[in-house]
Enzyme design. Structure first.
Site, short mmCIF file in Angstrom:
data_model
loop_
_atom_site.label_atom_id
_atom_site.label_comp_id
_atom_site.label_asym_id
_atom_site.label_seq_id
_atom_site.Cartn_x
_atom_site.Cartn_y
_atom_site.Cartn_z
N LYS A 54 0.85 -1.20 0.00
CA LYS A 54 0.00 0.00 0.00
C LYS A 54 0.88 1.25 0.00
O LYS A 54 0.62 2.20 -0.74
CB LYS A 54 -0.94 0.00 1.22
CG LYS A 54 -2.07 -1.02 1.10
CD LYS A 54 -2.84 -1.24 2.40
CE LYS A 54 -3.82 -2.40 2.21
NZ LYS A 54 -4.56 -2.77 3.42
N GLN A 98 -4.97 -1.58 9.53
CA GLN A 98 -4.82 -2.90 8.90
C GLN A 98 -5.42 -3.98 9.80
O GLN A 98 -5.14 -4.04 10.99
CB GLN A 98 -3.33 -3.17 8.65
CG GLN A 98 -3.05 -4.45 7.89
CD GLN A 98 -3.61 -4.45 6.47
OE1 GLN A 98 -3.69 -3.41 5.81
NE2 GLN A 98 -4.04 -5.60 6.00
N ASP A 121 -11.16 2.90 3.94
CA ASP A 121 -11.46 1.47 3.84
C ASP A 121 -12.98 1.24 3.74
O ASP A 121 -13.42 0.16 3.34
CB ASP A 121 -10.96 0.75 5.09
CG ASP A 121 -9.83 -0.24 4.79
OD1 ASP A 121 -9.69 -0.63 3.63
OD2 ASP A 121 -9.11 -0.59 5.73
N1 GUN Z 1 -7.04 -7.02 5.90
C1 GUN Z 1 -7.42 -7.77 4.84
N2 GUN Z 1 -8.05 -7.00 3.93
C2 GUN Z 1 -8.08 -5.75 4.43
C3 GUN Z 1 -8.60 -4.52 3.93
O1 GUN Z 1 -9.17 -4.40 2.86
N3 GUN Z 1 -8.41 -3.45 4.75
C4 GUN Z 1 -7.79 -3.54 5.95
N4 GUN Z 1 -7.68 -2.45 6.67
N5 GUN Z 1 -7.30 -4.66 6.42
C5 GUN Z 1 -7.45 -5.76 5.65
#
Ligand code: GUN
Length: 286
Positions: A54, A98, A121
Site C-alpha cells: 500500500k 490494517q 477502507d
Molecule cells: N485485511 C485484509 N483486507 C483488508 C482490507 O481491505 N483493509 C484492511 N484495513 N485490512 C485488511
C-alpha cells in the site's frame, strides 16, 4: 471455449494512471497532496506485506503516506488515541487500520473512532450504512475493485444473476449491496449454504470470496459465466491460488480473473482512489 483471462495488473495500471493525474491536478490547483496513514499492530507477516504494498503504491500515485506500527500488546486506548491524532491532522485525508487486529482489541471500537470523512477502507458503520442506502460513500476497496473490473470489461450487471460466495464484512456483504445498487439479482452464499451448486449454476456472474482453494469446480457453473475469484490461499508448497479451480473453470467460463494478478492489484488501486477522493472532498473539489 476457453475463457478470456482478465488481466487485473493491466487494469490496475490504467486506473492508477488516472488516479495519479487527479492527485497531480489537486496538488497543482490547491497545493494539497493527498495523504494516507496506515496503522498496523502486531507482526502478522501477511499484514506487513499488504501494508508495504500500500505504501509503495501511494508513492507511485503521488500520495504521501505514513505507517504507524504498534507492538502486538498495544492497548485499545493507545490505538484509538493514534486514530484521534490522525483525525485532527489536516495533512492526512485517509486512515486505514490494517486488519486483523490483536484479539484483545475491539475492531469495532477502533474502526468507529476513524472520522467518517477519512474512512478510506469504508468500514465505519456510517459508510456501511451509506452503502445500504446507496449513498455516496467510500466503497470498501476489494468489492470496489471487482466493480471496476466488471466496468472495465464492459460487463453490465443490470438484471443479471450474480452469485456471491462468501458473506464477510470486508468483501461478500458490501459486494452484494453494491451489485444490488446496480440492479443485479444477487444471491449470497456462505459456509452454511446447503447446496452451493443450486446457486452457482444460476449465475451469469460468480464472485467467489470464501477462502477455500478449489471450492468452485467446472460442474458448478454454466458455460459462459463470468468468474471473479477474490480468494487468496497459500498452499503448503508455497504457491498462491484462489478459490476457483482455475484450470478447469477457464475451459467453461466466458471470462475469469486469475490469482495472482486478478482482483488483488485492484484492491490497492481502489484504496488510492478513495484516498484521492477524500483529499478532493477535503479541498472542496468533489
Ligand atoms: N485485511 C485484509 N483486507 C483488508 C482490507 O481491505 N483493509 C484492511 N484495513 N485490512 C485488511
Amino acid at each position: 471455449m476457453s475463457a478470456k483471462i482478465i488481466d487485473g495488473v493491466a487494469i490496475a495500471k490504467s486506473v492508477r494512471a488516472g488516479i495519479r493525474d487527479r492527485a497531480q491536478k489537486l496538488q497543482k490547483e490547491t497545493g494539497v497532496t493527498p495523504g494516507l496513514a496506515v496503522i498496523i499492530a502486531g507482526d502478522n507477516p501477511a499484514s506487513k506485506v499488504y501494508v508495504r504494498n500500500k505504501v509503495r503504491a501511494c508513492e507511485d500515485a503521488g500520495i504521501n503516506s505514513q505507517t504507524i506500527s504498534f507492538p502486538g500488546d498495544v492497548s485499545e486506548e493507545e490505538l484509538i488515541a493514534a486514530v484521534g491524532k490522525l483525525n485532527d491532522d489536516p495533512a492526512i485525508h485517509g486512515i486505514l487500520v490494517q486488519l486483523p487486529l490483536p484479539p484483545h482489541i475491539s475492531v469495532r471500537h477502533v474502526l468507529e473512532a476513524i472520522s467518517v470523512e477519512k474512512d478510506v477502507d469504508g468500514f465505519h458503520l456510517y459508510n456501511v450504512g451509506g452503502l445500504v442506502l446507496g449513498d455516496t460513500v467510500f466503497p470498501p476497496c476489494t468489492p470496489y475493485g471487482v466493480q471496476k473490473i466488471l466496468e472495465h470489461e464492459g460487463i453490465d450487471v443490470t438484471g443479471k444473476n450474480v452469485t456471491v460466495v462468501g458473506a464477510s464484512n470486508i468483501v461478500g456483504k458490501p459486494m452484494a449491496l453494491m451489485l444490488m445498487q446496480k440492479e443485479a439479482t444477487v444471491a449470497i452464499c456462505h459456509a452454511k449454504t446447503r447446496d452451493l451448486t443450486l446457486y452457482t449454476i444460476l449465475a451469469d456472474i460468480l464472485v467467489v470470496a470464501a477462502g477455500h482453494p478449489n471450492l468452485i469446480v467446472p460442474q458448478m457453473i454454466r458455460s459462459g459465466t463470468v468468474v471473479i475469484d477474490v480468494g487468496i490461499n497459500r498452499l503448503p508448497d508455497g504457491s498462491l491460488v484462489g478459490d476457483v479451480d482455475f484450470e478447469g473453470v477457464k475451459e467453461k467460463a466466458a471470462a475469469i480473473t486469475p490469482v495472482p494478478g486478478g482482483v488483488g492489484p485492484m484492491t490497492v488501486t481502489m484504496l488510492l482512489d478513495n484516498t484521492v477522493s477524500a483529499a478532493e472532498r477535503a479541498a472542496g473539489r468533489a
